[in-house]
Design an enzyme around this catalytic site. Structure first.
Site, PDB file in Angstrom:
ATOM      1  N   LYS A 116       0.830  -1.205   0.000  1.00 59.70           N
ATOM      2  CA  LYS A 116       0.000   0.000   0.000  1.00 59.70           C
ATOM      3  C   LYS A 116       0.865   1.255   0.000  1.00 59.70           C
ATOM      4  CE  LYS A 116      -4.189  -1.810   2.226  1.00 59.70           C
ATOM      5  NZ  LYS A 116      -3.891  -3.224   2.124  1.00 59.70           N
ATOM      6  N   GLU A 200      -3.131   6.862   8.062  1.00 54.92           N
ATOM      7  CA  GLU A 200      -3.836   7.858   7.254  1.00 54.92           C
ATOM      8  C   GLU A 200      -4.904   8.572   8.080  1.00 54.92           C
ATOM      9  OE1 GLU A 200      -3.748   5.786   2.829  1.00 54.92           O
ATOM     10  OE2 GLU A 200      -5.547   5.626   4.053  1.00 54.92           O
ATOM     11  N   HIS A 235     -14.208  -3.403   8.909  1.00 50.65           N
ATOM     12  CA  HIS A 235     -13.475  -3.125   7.665  1.00 50.65           C
ATOM     13  C   HIS A 235     -13.593  -4.243   6.643  1.00 50.65           C
ATOM     14  CE1 HIS A 235     -11.824   0.383   9.633  1.00 50.65           C
ATOM     15  NE2 HIS A 235     -11.338  -0.379  10.602  1.00 50.65           N
ATOM     16  N   ARG A 296      -6.183  -8.794  -8.400  1.00 50.79           N
ATOM     17  CA  ARG A 296      -6.848 -10.092  -8.533  1.00 50.79           C
ATOM     18  C   ARG A 296      -8.320  -9.854  -8.812  1.00 50.79           C
ATOM     19  NH1 ARG A 296      -9.612  -9.956  -3.768  1.00 50.79           N
ATOM     20  NH2 ARG A 296      -8.583  -9.000  -1.981  1.00 50.79           N
TER      21      ARG A 296
END
Length: 675
Positions: A116, A200, A235, A296
């Site tokens: 990421k 973040e 999440h 994917r």
């Protein structure tokens, strides 16, 4: 095109790939662990190879075993599905070196987007907007805590190599940061073998919108529009839909172009998903930020298939075989609206703890499986209700793999019709033997926020009052189901001879039959009275009674009249457990055999037991500590997620009964408290 492919996965995605391959005349090879020897995906393929023990690290994550199986069976390609090795650049490289096609992007693209942090740096250079945060390499806890202060709370800690909600924590205040970071890193290490994280700013009302992209080896790349995946718990996605409600054509084109640019920047090939966090601005439009790219096929790809009429697995196979994309961008269009519900083995009212057990009953709504001839109509015309499942009735859900049982997908001419079809399909879904989220999903679909498309990733939390800890079926409906089944069962055993029946029939006068049931944690006495005129009356307690009749319809179905209401009830009994399904919902109760339970004591106080099988990750207390009811005292890992367990009451910790790292069976006593 390939003659034979190996499917390096399990469950519904392996069955899904096998169905498309069969339609194209391609033979398939399944791999399976010891736990999956009799699994549906093994039966769905032409050949199968055992690759190791039940834990993923001993089987589905063993790249060398999978490659050996491919070479031994003559497979020309490997389809990785999603999860496990699907985004592993080393595995993709090993396949290429072995002369076996990897049905996915090249290793370089996986590497570029697999981290990421690296992906965000790449997107920043490409001008794609990013959420403010720290994406660097310094993972010192004190340094990350300082970065969180700079960014401003609330913040989101995310595993750099992660996905599927694992290794992710929201933190609202500085004093909670270090503990959340440690938990996040443990989970990331266990799931991905990498504990690197990024931090973040947490967008307070974010929508999760992703773009499906596809690229071929000839350099062509298209986007197949968007999916809204905002409804999440912990999440992880719960409901996904396409197209995203409120999406303007201009914003769709802008996000699609950004997604294509991201894919082309890394030389992408095959199916991929570019995920964005979006937030509504004052004029109702959406501002979006790049979040990550999944290299994917996604779990939610069926909603894209439903609104485009395409088979994305077929596209994967054709592209991996070197063929160009079947359609250009201008040939793609959206038709109608589709929604997918993830049916999982979990208990929503217990913090979505994963559940294990055997599916004694498994009934799906009337649907069309994903099998089409080459000249069949698009999915949305031929199958308004679809079930993608890798399980059968009698199968067990183990603690080794993800908790998802199946995916229920519906299509409608518009969102309102799709909502109605999904509610009806969930009503017809019956799973008995373990906790599932089916009733919870119905409540989400019916909630004001989802019904009106007031979407963000905190929807479930905002709607807790109507989604969680809701009472099950009304007591009188539950009682009617228990009694209806008992009468039908006894008539089936004794026949219609009134002299042999055990339902309280008498030559003269009335009779009363008693039932003891435990419903929603409370004990209730129920009676079925046969009046002098032969009529039946259902009595609950001392004050409530209804005229009653029941007619068995076969297969556990009963036509029941309760007062002025006529009900269709499905009843399934296993031992003392009785599952009742009705139009308005379902409930599981216990019919108590008083003789069998004579002498049993009440629930033992002061014991903390494991709510699911798993591994002890940490104890947050020690013998001699004083703890308060609800205080976190232990952390367990099950189905690749960490779960914090709390003290059942106030007391002093008398003894820890397991050590960190120990495996614990469901119901195992972890620690004991004394007053």
């Amino acid at each position: 095109m390939f003659n034979k492919i190996l499917i390096a996965n399990r469950g519904e995605i392996a069955c899904r790939v096998a169905a498309t391959a069969r339609r194209l005349g391609i033979r398939t090879v399944a791999v399976y662990s010891e736990a999956d020897a009799n699994a549906q995906h093994v039966a769905a393929c032409d050949e199968a190879v055992a690759i190791g023990g039940p834990a993923p690290r001993d089987s589905y994550l063993r790249a060398e075993r999978i490659l050996e199986a491919a070479q031994a069976t003559g497979a020309q390609a490997v389809h990785p599905g999603y999860g496990f090795l699907s985004e592993n650049e080393d595995f993709a490289r090993d396949c290429a070196e072995a002369g076996i096609a990897f049905i996915g992007p090249p290793p370089s693209a996986i590497a570029a987007m697999g981290s990421k942090s690296a992906a965000k740096s790449l997107m920043e250079k490409a001008g794609v907007p990013l959420v403010p945060g720290y994406h660097g390499d310094n993972n010192d806890p004190d340094y990350l805590a300082g970065q969180a202060e700079r960014i401003g709370y609330p913040v989101l800690i995310k595993a750099s190599a992660g996905g599927g909600g694992k290794g992710m924590r929201r933190v609202d205040k500085p004093e909670d940061f270090i503990a959340a970071l440690a938990s996040c890193q443990r989970e990331a290490k266990a799931s991905f073998g990498d504990d690197h994280v990024l931090v973040e700013r947490y967008v307070t009302r974010p929508r999760h919108i992703e773009i499906q992209v596809f690229a071929d080896m000839q350099g062509q790349c298209v986007y197949l529009f968007e999916r809204d995946c905002s409804v999440q718990r912990r999440h992880q996605k719960v409901l996904e839909e396409a197209p995203a409600p409120g999406m303007s054509e201009a914003r769709r084109a802008e996000m699609g172009a950004a997604a294509v640019a991201a894919a082309q920047a890394v030389g992408y090939v095959g199916a991929g998903t570019v995920e964005f966090i979006a937030e509504e601005v004052n004029d109702g439009d959406l501002r979006f930020y790049f979040m990550e790219m999944n290299t994917r096929l996604q779990v939610e790809h069926p909603v894209t298939e439903a609104v485009t009429g395409l088979d994305l697995v077929e596209w994967q196979l054709r592209v991996a075989a070197g063929q160009p994309l079947p359609k250009a961008q201008h040939e793609l269009q959206i038709a109608g609206h589709a929604i997918e519900a993830r049916i999982c083995a979990e208990n929503p009212d217990a913090g979505f703890l994963p559940a294990t057990g055997t599916m004694d009953v498994l009934r799906w709504p009337e649907h069309v499986a994903f099998r089409r001839n080459a000249d069949a109509e698009p999915f949305h015309r031929s199958a308004p209700v679809r079930v993608d499942a890798g399980v059968r009735e009698g199968d067990a859900i183990s603690p080794y793999y993800d908790s998802m049982i199946a995916k229920l997908i519906v299509w409608g001419e518009n969102r309102a019709q799709a909502l109605a079809r999904l509610d009806a399909a969930l009503e017809e879904t019956q799973i008995v033997g373990l906790h599932t989220n089916v009733a919870f999903l119905r409540r989400v679909v019916r909630s004001p926020s989802f019904a009106t498309a007031d979407l963000d990733t905190a929807l479930i939390e905002r709607e807790r009052a109507v989604l969680l800890d809701q009472p099950p079926l009304a007591l009188e409906v539950v009682a009617a189901g228990v009694v209806a089944h008992a009468l039908a069962d006894e008539v089936a055993l004794s026949g219609d001879d009134p002299w042999s029946r055990r339902d309280g029939w008498r030559l003269h006068g009335g009779a009363r039959r008693h039932f003891d049931i435990e419903h929603a944690g409370e004990h209730h006495e129920v009676a079925l009275a046969r009046l002098h005129d032969g009529a039946l009356r259902l009595e609950v307690g001392d004050e409530r009674a209804w005229a009653f009749s029941a007619r068995p319809m076969g297969g556990g179905e009963h036509d029941v009249t309760l007062g002025l209401h006529r009900l269709k009830l499905s009843v399934h009994v296993h031992g003392e457990r009785v599952a009742i399904f009705a139009a308005e919902g379902s409930a599981v109760v216990h019919e108590i055999d008083a003789i069998a339970h004579a002498g049993e004591s009440g629930a033992e106080a002061g014991r903390l037991t494991a709510p699911m099988p798993g591994k002890v990750v940490a104890f947050l207390t020690k013998a001699g500590d004083t703890v308060a009811k609800g205080q976190p005292v232990a952390v367990m890992e099950a189905m690749k997620m960490e779960h914090t367990l709390t003290a059942p009451r106030d007391g002093v910790v008398a003894e820890l009964l397991y050590a960190v790292g120990d495996q614990v069976a469901e119901g195992g006593e972890l620690l004991r408290l004394q007053a």
